[in-house]
Design an enzyme around this catalytic site. Structure first.
Site, PDB file in Angstrom:
ATOM      1  N   SER A  42       0.951  -1.287   0.147  1.00  0.00           N
ATOM      2  CA  SER A  42       0.044   0.088  -0.031  1.00  0.00           C
ATOM      3  C   SER A  42       0.927   1.239  -0.060  1.00  0.00           C
ATOM      4  O   SER A  42       1.696   1.616  -1.055  1.00  0.00           O
ATOM      5  CB  SER A  42      -0.820   0.103   1.387  1.00  0.00           C
ATOM      6  OG  SER A  42      -1.932   1.204   1.182  1.00  0.00           O
ATOM      7  N   ASP A 102      10.244   5.446 -10.105  1.00  0.00           N
ATOM      8  CA  ASP A 102       9.708   6.129 -11.292  1.00  0.00           C
ATOM      9  C   ASP A 102      10.521   7.198 -11.729  1.00  0.00           C
ATOM     10  O   ASP A 102      10.965   7.526 -12.780  1.00  0.00           O
ATOM     11  CB  ASP A 102       8.379   6.339 -11.231  1.00  0.00           C
ATOM     12  CG  ASP A 102       7.717   5.135 -12.023  1.00  0.00           C
ATOM     13  OD1 ASP A 102       8.075   4.139 -11.926  1.00  0.00           O
ATOM     14  OD2 ASP A 102       6.254   5.239 -12.055  1.00  0.00           O
ATOM     15  N   LYS A 119      -0.861  -4.484  -2.878  1.00  0.00           N
ATOM     16  CA  LYS A 119      -1.840  -3.830  -2.496  1.00  0.00           C
ATOM     17  C   LYS A 119      -1.996  -2.327  -3.225  1.00  0.00           C
ATOM     18  O   LYS A 119      -1.762  -1.640  -2.422  1.00  0.00           O
ATOM     19  CB  LYS A 119      -2.082  -3.831  -0.891  1.00  0.00           C
ATOM     20  CG  LYS A 119      -3.432  -3.407  -0.584  1.00  0.00           C
ATOM     21  CD  LYS A 119      -3.746  -3.172   0.841  1.00  0.00           C
ATOM     22  CE  LYS A 119      -4.939  -2.792   1.174  1.00  0.00           C
ATOM     23  NZ  LYS A 119      -5.125  -1.632   0.841  1.00  0.00           N
TER      24      LYS A 119
END
Length: 380
Positions: free
Chosen positions: A287, A298, A312
């Site tokens: 999460s 990224d 998740k």
């Protein structure tokens, strides 16, 4: 037909999930509702023993939500009250974050220094029995309730672990589980920070630790340890990521409506002044921990080291119900800056380093992942 207000709740859910096509399938929907009532009436009249129809209706609601995904769930009033106490940071239990998968309870991660972690329960374990009661077929909230109990009482857990032939049995003693916290220490000239979760104070505690580290001008790099971090508050994931990014997207959420997109961005200013950063992740990183690690990856701001995360990547909204119970419903999914979804996939490390040995324990001499990260930073 049984006159019970909970029939209305079920009807409401059916209408909610099918309202876009309700006019087209109205006849079929009413047929299903009639079928449900007929089955309920038959159970009441002919089942081998007398049943509590309210309980049966609760099971029906729970089963409907469990069928949607592992994270949506119905909470009866007592369960809803327990959930509210959990968010305040102290509750009696074993110290594990769990979800449902294939009808079984799956461990997202054990919380550090709790009965579960000390016993050796690991992220990815499946709990198949609780006090010799089969878990398969139970809802998530029911399983949680079986594991709860008075502090100091014992509980037996049977676990199935991937790549281990025989089931594992553990006897645990319930404890009061306290709020997860941020810890840090110098490891020679490296700043090591461990985040165990994302609660209301996480980002403030992190900033305090970094300010302390920044007083040491010889610090050469940082390690952010998100292993066995089951996540928590979205706003804290954004604030934590913001600490290390000099602007840019952090995460976006997309709901059922294609136009329902929210994008969260970092502000200008990297608190560690672009110094090398390694983020440690594993199967227990979920999460909010996946948002942080995925965004830093990224943006090429950090090297991710360890194992692929849990996966998740969805947003659960808590909806209070008129019955004083509550509904935990998945309403959106998380997407990383480059558009990838975390759900069921997780975040892959740049450098895969698996836990080594049966005695592996985070931030101890047996922690080969941390040792690898320290060596890497010393070479940079």
């Amino acid at each position: 037909m049984i006159k019970n207000c909970k029939i209305f709740i079920i009807f409401f859910f059916l209408f909610f999930f099918t309202h876009n096509s309700f006019s087209k399938n109205e006849g079929k929907i009413y047929e299903k509702l009639d079928l449900f009532s007929e089955i309920l009436e038959t159970i009441k009249k002919d089942y081998v023993t007398e049943v509590n129809i309210e309980d049966v209706l609760d099971y029906a609601i729970s089963g409907m939500l469990q069928h949607l995904d592992p994270y949506s769930a119905y909470m009866k009033p007592d369960d809803f009250k327990n959930m509210e106490s959990d968010t305040k940071g102290e509750f009696g239990g074993l110290g594990i974050e769990i979800s449902m998968q294939h009808g079984l309870v799956k461990v997202i991660s054990p919380i550090d220094n709790t009965p579960a972690s000390r016993a050796g329960i690991k992220a990815g374990d499946y709990i198949i029995k609780i006090n010799n009661k089969q878990v398969k077929g139970l809802g998530l909230i029911e399983a949680v309730n079986l594991m709860r109990g008075k502090v100091g009482t014992k509980i037996n857990i049977t676990v199935r672990r991937v790549d281990v032939r025989d089931d594992l049995k553990f006897t645990l003693v319930r404890e009061k589980i306290n709020v997860r916290e941020v810890t840090s220490e110098f490891k020679e000239n490296i700043g090591y920070i461990r985040l165990r979760g994302f609660n209301e104070k996480t980002s403030d505690q992190l900033i305090t630790k970094i300010n302390d580290f920044n007083k040491n001008k010889n610090i050469n790099g940082y390690i952010l340890d998100l292993r066995n971090n089951p996540g928590g508050l979205l706003n804290q994931a954004i604030k934590v990521t913001d600490v290390f990014l000099d602007g840019g997207d952090v995460v976006s959420t997309k709901g059922r409506d294609k136009n329902d997109i929210k994008i969260y961005r970092a502000k200008k200013g990297d608190m560690i002044n672009n110094k090398p950063l390694i983020v440690l992740i594993n199967r227990g990183s979920a999460s909010a921990a996946e948002i942080v690690s995925g965004a830093l990856k990224d943006h090429k701001r950090a090297i991710l080291l360890g194992e692929t995360t849990f996966g998740k990547g969805s947003v659960q909204t808590i909806v209070p119900l008129g019955s004083k119970g509550g509904l935990r419903l998945t309403t959106a999914k998380y997407y990383l800056p480059y558009g990838e979804s975390i759900s069921d996939i997780g975040v892959e490390p740049d450098i895969t380093v698996k836990e080594k040995g049966d005695n592996f324990k985070i931030n101890t001499p047996t922690d080969n992942q941390l040792e690898y990260a320290l060596k890497l930073l010393k070479l940079s």
